[in-house]
Enzyme design. Structure first.
Site, short mmCIF file in Angstrom:
data_model
loop_
_atom_site.label_atom_id
_atom_site.label_comp_id
_atom_site.label_asym_id
_atom_site.label_seq_id
_atom_site.Cartn_x
_atom_site.Cartn_y
_atom_site.Cartn_z
CG HIS A 131 -23.61 66.24 21.17
ND1 HIS A 131 -23.21 66.68 19.95
CD2 HIS A 131 -24.46 65.21 20.94
CE1 HIS A 131 -23.76 65.94 18.99
NE2 HIS A 131 -24.55 65.04 19.57
N GLY A 182 -27.89 72.40 19.72
CA GLY A 182 -27.96 71.83 18.39
C GLY A 182 -28.68 70.49 18.42
CD GLU A 316 -26.72 59.84 12.77
OE1 GLU A 316 -26.15 58.80 13.12
OE2 GLU A 316 -26.78 60.87 13.46
CD GLU A 332 -30.02 57.30 15.70
OE1 GLU A 332 -29.59 57.45 16.86
OE2 GLU A 332 -29.89 58.16 14.81
CB CYS A 400 -27.18 57.53 21.33
SG CYS A 400 -27.29 57.23 19.56
#
Length: 633
Positions: A131, A182, A316, A332, A400
């Site tokens: 990340h 990624g 996800e 999500e 997030c």
């Protein structure tokens, strides 16, 4: 700040638009006065802010690899809030956080909590799951937002240094790493940075990250081998191999060769948003056609009726075509927000109402459901069915979604209108005041409506002098008939329908008015028969809103309700329910049992009344079941 390219349209900036809408203005006020301060306290309580002191030592709680992004999105949300609501205390608080963030920047420009304080020796060794570039992207977005609103450059200068450093590390030139993130995000952020600085280095770096993705030899395959297949993403995708693991982060093919929406849904939306931005900036028709191809597959095969996307908690994200379970749907909140971002970009390139229709669907349903009416509880996943055991949370370890919601709500002004050299385009029906220049003349538009509850939208035009331009109004896909009046009279003169937008071109004068009235019936949605969880079921919709049944309004179990095909609907506005909603009432039947036997040879029903409420408002009362798709006979 946005550049014009190839006769594309461009969104009108937030400072030109003031929302005073009965639906959205209270939500923005809650976001400003409750949610943004609440999220700061949560970031402070959980260590996300103080982690920028870089004082972590073994034995303490480790910073997460994505903590930087939570603080950055909070800065972005606070910045947008300051556009129309100057707040010296909030601005000082943001300045203090920025001072702390900038103090954590390394001499070479690098800026990341985890890989500076916890594992400095592993910088850029886990692009697939670490990340780093994702966090850099959000920090760039926060810096650009704060600079645009306040003119302060401290964080902007810091992220420019960081982006310059990243550009020195990654690229096709000899000695550079040929990697890419990624978790996509920096690609779209770099285009924002380019637009505000006009430094083409940032545009080219974004293009590099988009174009390099999925090329052969595959970077993540080589990276995994170098890490001995360890890394932050291993718990999620460690069981996958080859193309399957690379689909997770949309790197299974070069982006221009991709046909299907695959993998982690938030990652996909951020990538597609960047692709649309890049196509817009450089006039890349091929790249935009790729976006259109992916859009069509997503909308027709892998999207929930609410605009939610991503059907599986395991990745996800996406699974297979038509796999859209209700109770276990992931959908999500961040993915729905990403869908709004992407469609907003698509409609600037190609002014087609299908993109805004989808933006609106996601915004009013899948996005808005993500936050409670009091602004302090949040859904990460958004099911379309619940036994009563799914509830919003006050915060998450992976947080997030809350600041993502805040930054979208605080920036809603920029989604309402766009301009070209000759047209003013109205995408969303939100009561607001617009002040701009068009055809060299100052124009003020007052939009008045009680949308989404009522179908009439009025526009009052104020001009210092007569001006000729086109006014384009979206005709939503949920209406089959509409009435258009100019100065109180229906007219066809100068009126055309272009890709779902009705366009009125004339010599406008001060005091001219336009009124758009649309049919807003309750109608039934039916899913493709391959969507097995919706077979024999119906979902109700009125205007842009998808409705659901909540147990709080029913004596019979909502799972036992069956809606006759012949039932009529009544729309009732209930001012004291869920902060004011238009509910849908109808007669239906509920399955009953003739005995206590588990299996019986006869079935019986009793008549019952149903009340459907907007999906966004569910789980704001007592515990209870909820269904979007109800049985029909």
């Amino acid at each position: 700040m946005t550049t014009k390219h190839l006769n594309r349209i461009y969104p009108l900036s937030r400072e030109k638009v003031t929302i005073h809408d009965a639906f959205w203005a209270p939500r923005q006020e809650i976001n400003r006065t409750k949610t943004i301060p609440y999220q700061y306290r949560q970031c402070k309580r959980t260590g996300r802010i103080d982690a920028f002191h870089l004082d972590w030592t073994p034995g303490k709680k480790k910073p997460h690899i994505f903590w930087d992004s939570d603080a950055a999105k909070w800065i972005e949300a606070a910045s947008y809030s300051l556009t129309h609501h100057p707040d010296s205390e909030l601005e000082v608080l943001v300045d203090d956080v920025i001072d702390l963030i900038v103090s954590a920047q390394q001499d070479d420009g690098y800026l990341n909590i985890y890989y500076t304080a916890v594992e400095p020796e592993k910088r850029w060794t886990d692009l697939e799951g670490g990340h780093e570039l994702y966090c850099a992207g959000h920090m760039i977005e926060g810096a650009v937002a704060y600079y645009e609103v306040t003119g302060k450059r401290k964080l902007l200068d810091a992220v420019c240094r960081y982006a310059d450093y990243i550009a020195s590390v990654f690229g096709t030139e000899e000695g550079k790493m040929k990697g890419y993130p990624g978790h996509e995000e920096i690609e779209l952020a770099l285009i924002k940075l380019y637009r505000v600085t006009q430094n083409e280095k940032y545009l080219e770096l974004s293009r590099y990250f988009v174009d390099e993705r999925g090329t052969s030899p595959h970077y993540f395959d080589m990276e995994r081998q170098a890490r001995n297949h360890e890394g932050h993403l291993k718990p999620v995708v460690g069981h996958l191999e080859g193309e399957d693991v690379n689909k997770y982060h949309q790197s299974h093919l070069p982006v221009r060769e991709q046909e299907h929406a695959e993998g982690h849904s938030v990652r996909a939306m951020y990538l597609y948003s960047a692709m649309a931005d890049l196509a817009y900036e450089i006039g890349d028709e091929n790249l935009f056609n790729t976006c259109k191809r992916l859009w069509s597959h997503l909308v027709h095969k892998r999207m929930y009726i609410t605009g939610g996307i991503g059907s599986s908690e395991k990745n996800e994200g996406f699974t297979s075509d038509y796999d859209l379970p209700n109770e276990t749907s992931y959908a999500e909140t961040c993915a729905a927000i990403g869908l709004v971002f992407w469609n907003h970009r698509m409609v600037q390139y190609e002014c087609d109402s299908k993109y805004t229709d989808l933006l609106e669907r996601a915004l009013y349903n899948a996005v808005l459901a993500g936050v409670s009416l009091d602004g302090e509880k949040f859904f990460y996943a958004n099911p379309l069915e619940s036994k009563g055991d799914k509830h919003r949370s006050e915060w998450f370890d992976v947080a997030c979604c809350p600041p993502n919601l805040s930054r979208l709500l605080a920036s809603l002004e920029e989604y309402i209108y766009s301009e070209s050299d000759h047209d003013l385009i109205v995408h969303l029906y939100v009561q607001s005041r617009l002040q701009t220049e068009l055809a060299g003349k100052k124009v003020t538009i007052e939009q008045t409506s009680n949308y989404p509850w009522e179908p009439q939208v009025d526009f009052a035009i104020q001009l210092q002098e007569k001006a000729r331009f086109g006014l384009k109004l979206r005709i939503p896909n949920w209406t089959s008939r509409y009435r258009l009046e100019v100065n109180g009279e229906e007219t066809d003169e100068g009126v055309t329908l272009e890709h779902g937008y009705v366009r009125i071109e004339r010599d406008w004068q001060d005091g001219d008015t336009v009124s758009l009235t649309m049919d807003m019936p309750v109608f039934r949605n039916y899913a493709h028969p391959a969507v097995k969880d919706a077979v024999g079921k119906v979902a109700l919709q009125r205007g842009p809103l998808i409705y659901c049944l909540e147990q709080a309004d029913h004596e019979a179990s909502v799972f036992a309700v069956e809606l006759p095909e012949s039932s009529d609907f009544q729309v009732v506005f209930e001012e004291d329910v869920l902060n004011g909603i238009a509910a849908i009432e109808a007669k239906a039947y509920a399955r009953t049992s003739a005995s206590e036997e588990l299996y019986q040879t006869d079935k019986s029903f009793k008549e019952t009344a149903i009340k459907a409420i907007p999906y966004f408002a569910w789980d704001n009362r007592e515990d209870g079941a909820m269904v979007v798709w109800m049985k029909e006979y």
